[in-house]
Enzyme design. Structure first.
Site, PDB file in Angstrom:
ATOM      1  N   ASP A   1      25.089  56.708 -15.279  1.00  0.00           N
ATOM      2  CA  ASP A   1      26.173  57.568 -14.810  1.00  0.00           C
ATOM      3  C   ASP A   1      27.505  56.835 -14.987  1.00  0.00           C
ATOM      4  O   ASP A   1      27.630  55.654 -14.665  1.00  0.00           O
ATOM      5  CB  ASP A   1      25.950  57.928 -13.332  1.00  0.00           C
ATOM      6  CG  ASP A   1      26.812  59.103 -12.903  1.00  0.00           C
ATOM      7  OD1 ASP A   1      26.262  60.170 -12.620  1.00  0.00           O
ATOM      8  OD2 ASP A   1      28.056  58.947 -12.849  1.00  0.00           O
ATOM      9  N   ILE A   2      28.496  57.560 -15.479  1.00  0.00           N
ATOM     10  CA  ILE A   2      29.809  56.946 -15.755  1.00  0.00           C
ATOM     11  C   ILE A   2      30.534  56.570 -14.453  1.00  0.00           C
ATOM     12  O   ILE A   2      31.380  55.678 -14.445  1.00  0.00           O
ATOM     13  CB  ILE A   2      30.677  57.907 -16.610  1.00  0.00           C
ATOM     14  CG1 ILE A   2      31.731  57.156 -17.393  1.00  0.00           C
ATOM     15  CG2 ILE A   2      31.295  59.018 -15.777  1.00  0.00           C
ATOM     16  CD1 ILE A   2      32.393  57.985 -18.489  1.00  0.00           C
TER      17      ILE A   2
ATOM     18  N   ASN B   1      21.458  68.327  -7.979  1.00  0.00           N
ATOM     19  CA  ASN B   1      22.485  69.127  -7.312  1.00  0.00           C
ATOM     20  C   ASN B   1      22.436  70.515  -7.938  1.00  0.00           C
ATOM     21  O   ASN B   1      22.307  70.652  -9.159  1.00  0.00           O
ATOM     22  CB  ASN B   1      23.869  68.510  -7.510  1.00  0.00           C
ATOM     23  CG  ASN B   1      23.984  67.158  -6.832  1.00  0.00           C
ATOM     24  OD1 ASN B   1      23.375  66.936  -5.788  1.00  0.00           O
ATOM     25  ND2 ASN B   1      24.727  66.254  -7.424  1.00  0.00           N
TER      26      ASN B   1
ATOM     27  N   GLU C   1      28.432  69.323 -10.911  1.00  0.00           N
ATOM     28  CA  GLU C   1      29.673  69.207 -11.685  1.00  0.00           C
ATOM     29  C   GLU C   1      29.417  69.576 -13.145  1.00  0.00           C
ATOM     30  O   GLU C   1      30.242  70.223 -13.784  1.00  0.00           O
ATOM     31  CB  GLU C   1      30.133  67.745 -11.554  1.00  0.00           C
ATOM     32  CG  GLU C   1      31.346  67.334 -12.298  1.00  0.00           C
ATOM     33  CD  GLU C   1      31.467  65.803 -12.308  1.00  0.00           C
ATOM     34  OE1 GLU C   1      31.833  65.271 -13.366  1.00  0.00           O
ATOM     35  OE2 GLU C   1      31.188  65.157 -11.282  1.00  0.00           O
ATOM     36  N   VAL C   2      28.265  69.150 -13.651  1.00  0.00           N
ATOM     37  CA  VAL C   2      27.931  69.415 -15.050  1.00  0.00           C
ATOM     38  C   VAL C   2      26.810  70.452 -15.091  1.00  0.00           C
ATOM     39  O   VAL C   2      25.729  70.228 -14.531  1.00  0.00           O
ATOM     40  CB  VAL C   2      27.495  68.118 -15.773  1.00  0.00           C
ATOM     41  CG1 VAL C   2      27.142  68.424 -17.223  1.00  0.00           C
ATOM     42  CG2 VAL C   2      28.591  67.057 -15.688  1.00  0.00           C
TER      43      VAL C   2
ATOM     44  N   HIS D   1      20.149  68.014 -14.752  1.00  0.00           N
ATOM     45  CA  HIS D   1      19.940  66.569 -14.858  1.00  0.00           C
ATOM     46  C   HIS D   1      19.403  66.068 -13.529  1.00  0.00           C
ATOM     47  O   HIS D   1      19.835  66.502 -12.464  1.00  0.00           O
ATOM     48  CB  HIS D   1      21.239  65.854 -15.228  1.00  0.00           C
ATOM     49  CG  HIS D   1      22.405  66.259 -14.393  1.00  0.00           C
ATOM     50  ND1 HIS D   1      23.083  67.441 -14.608  1.00  0.00           N
ATOM     51  CD2 HIS D   1      22.997  65.674 -13.319  1.00  0.00           C
ATOM     52  CE1 HIS D   1      24.053  67.552 -13.718  1.00  0.00           C
ATOM     53  NE2 HIS D   1      24.015  66.493 -12.906  1.00  0.00           N
TER      54      HIS D   1
ATOM     55  N   HIS E   1      19.139  63.039 -11.012  1.00  0.00           N
ATOM     56  CA  HIS E   1      19.768  61.766 -10.664  1.00  0.00           C
ATOM     57  C   HIS E   1      18.679  60.800 -10.182  1.00  0.00           C
ATOM     58  O   HIS E   1      17.865  61.175  -9.325  1.00  0.00           O
ATOM     59  CB  HIS E   1      20.757  61.940  -9.495  1.00  0.00           C
ATOM     60  CG  HIS E   1      21.955  62.762  -9.817  1.00  0.00           C
ATOM     61  ND1 HIS E   1      23.190  62.213 -10.052  1.00  0.00           N
ATOM     62  CD2 HIS E   1      22.129  64.105  -9.906  1.00  0.00           C
ATOM     63  CE1 HIS E   1      24.089  63.185 -10.269  1.00  0.00           C
ATOM     64  NE2 HIS E   1      23.458  64.345 -10.180  1.00  0.00           N
TER      65      HIS E   1
END
Ligand code: 5GP
Length: 105
Positions: A29-30, A85, A93-94, A98, A100
């Site tokens: 994760d960025i 999420n 957010e995206v 995905h 986590h």
């Protein structure tokens, strides 16, 4: 519209890749929320968990098996959590599903 993750999968945008198969990619994760924060992303574009179809069973299963392998490779098998999420009200957010993988180790 292609998500940022689709662009990472196609190498249009760089990312630190920790694991990849024909069906998924796992990246750091960025903006990590834990010492270890990896995103496990199916290559198939599915916007949210609510958009899953029965035919996506295997896609979803692959994410969990990848999480198990990555946790084992990083020696954190006994200390991690997995999280999806779903929708903006819970901070998705995206809009490309995905998983986590988070650990404080
Ligand atoms: P969400 O809130 O959608 O469940 O999680 C999206 C995650 O993607 C966030 O933790 C965010 O830091 C991460 N992220 C967003 N853009 C990028 C990017 O361009 N590269 C990487 N590696 N992670 C990203």
């Amino acid at each position: 519209m292609a998500s940022i993750f689709t662009k990472i999968i196609s190498r249009e945008i760089p990312a630190e890749i920790v694991y990849e198969t024909d069906n998924l990619i796992a990246i750091k994760d960025i903006n990590p929320k834990a010492k270890t924060h990896i995103l496990i992303i199916p290559k198939k574009e599915i916007e949210t968990i609510n958009d899953l179809e029965t035919e996506d069973r295997e896609v979803l299963a692959d994410l969990f098996f990848a999480a198990k392998k990555i946790a084992s490779d990083l020696w954190i098998s006994e200390w991690y959590k997995l999280q999806f999420n779903v929708w903006e009200k819970w901070w998705q957010e995206v809009f490309h599903i995905h998983l986590h993988l988070l650990s404080n180790i």
